[in-house]
Scaffold this active site. Structure first.
Site, PDB file in Angstrom:
ATOM      1  N   HIS A 101      -2.053   1.943  12.655  1.00  0.00           N
ATOM      2  CA  HIS A 101      -3.322   2.671  12.692  1.00  0.00           C
ATOM      3  C   HIS A 101      -3.122   4.123  13.113  1.00  0.00           C
ATOM      4  CE1 HIS A 101      -6.022  -1.158  12.929  1.00  0.00           C
ATOM      5  NE2 HIS A 101      -5.699  -0.831  11.690  1.00  0.00           N
TER       6      HIS A 101
ATOM      7  N   HIS B 116      -4.718  -2.214   0.035  1.00  0.00           N
ATOM      8  CA  HIS B 116      -3.670  -1.340   0.569  1.00  0.00           C
ATOM      9  C   HIS B 116      -2.540  -1.137  -0.442  1.00  0.00           C
ATOM     10  CE1 HIS B 116      -5.054  -0.819   4.711  1.00  0.00           C
ATOM     11  NE2 HIS B 116      -5.428  -2.086   4.696  1.00  0.00           N
TER      12      HIS B 116
END
Length: 427
Positions: free
Chosen positions: A263, A398
């Site tokens: 992240h 993704h």
């Protein structure tokens, strides 16, 4: 398994970006098309469902998050001129607008098609951010109901989730919009930032860029500055850090205990996209967008990549920077590739090109499943399939985005970037 960290590359070779090479671009396009074809089998009457590690459907229960991500991805594929993609995007749009994924009583969206009768089901900002992203991308792609979904998602976000006095999202409510959660988190706001950038491209409204910039400042600048360039994710309703949050659930797929280097990297990429959005609109971009993107990326690499001496970026680390969950999720490696590429382009520094190549070598060597299809969503430190965090393979969000990002210049949103690329006849 070969050590993909072994050896070193010539500085002269690193000065040429893989993304500039036609063969590399063709490889990415082929991989993207393979993913699109594989995940088309997840279509069910009420939307899109989950695929297992064997490449087959787990069950036929439509999931909202999967359906929204599929709409987004097949809308991108539509912009790229890939036949059959528009029909899949439209199927997902119909499912999100008309079917049981949507709450036709209180408005908003449930987590899946079976939640309408589950009074304990909560409405989540994380899910609604992806619905807004799906609507924006489909609108940009010119799908007939894309703008309808986008406007429906905007109405729900504005009415319920967005906190004007905090410039962030409230994470969840009960199904009837009671019982707001006393929690603030980075994950749902990260994907809200992505959605805001897409909404800015789809609507032309500056307020979406303003929201994206506010979120980027809090999570990409202010919080990391307080925690030595790292990004804690869990806070209470007054923004007090919750260091022990989910200490008994380190393998949680959305809110794990500790710190998530992947992240750090994903936020770094968003900072660069916000910078691009500012520049395209002729407004001054804060200097910290680039400097903090570099800091977040470097901290992720130093703490997460091969942290145990083996290739790949780990899932989570402790407050002392020790490995918490050593498994390597697919999305972490994909986001590493995306952000390394954008930093290489933005700075001209060859070290970012090196990390871009490392990420793709790992993906190609370890994650791409050429037998069952798709990518392995999680492997252990030795590269063997693991199912601790991600027991199934839900969608291509993704993976597919990683195959597109190198094909176009850095843009606020992939849909907006593809639209510009197509209109300029640059394929």
């Amino acid at each position: 398994m070969a050590d993909i960290n072994a050896g070193s590359e010539s500085p002269n070779l690193l000065s040429t970006h893989w993304a500039e090479l036609s063969i590399h671009k063709h490889w990415l396009v082929a991989e993207g098309q393979r993913l699109l074809e594989h995940y088309a089998k997840a279509r069910v009457p009420l939307g899109f469902a989950t695929l297992g590690n064997d490449g087959n459907m787990v069950d036929d229960t439509a999931k909202t998050i999967i359906t929204a991500r599929m709409v987004h991805c097949y809308a991108l594929a539509t912009l790229m001129g890939i036949p059959g993609s528009a029909a899949l995007a439209d199927h997902g749009l119909d499912a999100l607008l008309d079917g049981p994924l949507r709450d036709h009583t209180y408005d908003g969206w449930f987590s899946d098609a079976s939640s309408a009768h589950d009074h304990s089901s909560r409405k989540k900002a994380y899910v609604h951010a992806f619905i807004a992203l799906a609507g924006a991308s489909a609108s940009i792609a010119g799908r007939p109901r894309g703008t309808e979904l986008m406007q429906a998602a905007i109405a729900v976000i504005d009415q319920h989730f967005w906190l004007e006095d905090e410039d962030s999202m409230l994470p969840s409510f009960a199904a009837d919009w009671s019982d707001p959660e006393d929690y603030r988190g980075a994950n749902c706001n990260m994907h809200t930032t992505e959605a805001c950038l897409a909404l800015a491209d789809a609507t032309g409204e500056i307020r979406w860029l303003e929201r994206a910039l506010s979120l980027a400042k809090r999570f990409g600048h202010d919080i990391p500055a307080t925690y030595h360039g790292r990004l804690p994710e869990h806070f209470d309703g007054q923004w007090n850090l919750l260091p022990d949050y989910n200490a008994d659930m380190p393998f949680d797929d959305l809110r794990p205990w500790g710190l998530t280097p992947g992240h750090f990297i994903e936020w770094a990429g968003l900072l660069l996209k916000v910078e691009s959005a500012c520049q395209v609109r002729g407004r001054s971009a804060p200097d910290w967008l680039l400097s903090d993107a570099i800091t977040l990326f470097d901290n992720a690499i130093s703490r997460g990549w091969a942290a145990d001496g083996k290739s790949g970026m780990v899932y989570t680390i402790s407050w002392e920077d020790e490995i918490s969950v050593p498994n390597r999720p697919y999305w972490v490696q994909a986001e590493m590739a995306n952000t390394a590429l954008m930093l290489a382009r933005r700075t001209g520094q060859s070290r970012f090109e090196h990390y871009y190549r490392l990420a793709w070598d790992y993906i190609a060597s370890v994650l791409i499943d050429r037998e069952a299809g798709g990518w392995r969503h999680e492997v252990d430190a030795d590269g063997h399939l693991s199912t601790v965090v991600y027991p199934t393979r839900e969608d291509l969000y993704h993976d597919f985005q990683a195959t597109i990002t190198p094909l176009i210049p850095t843009a606020a949103s992939l849909a907006g970037g593809l639209r510009t690329h197509v209109l300029n006849a640059q394929w």
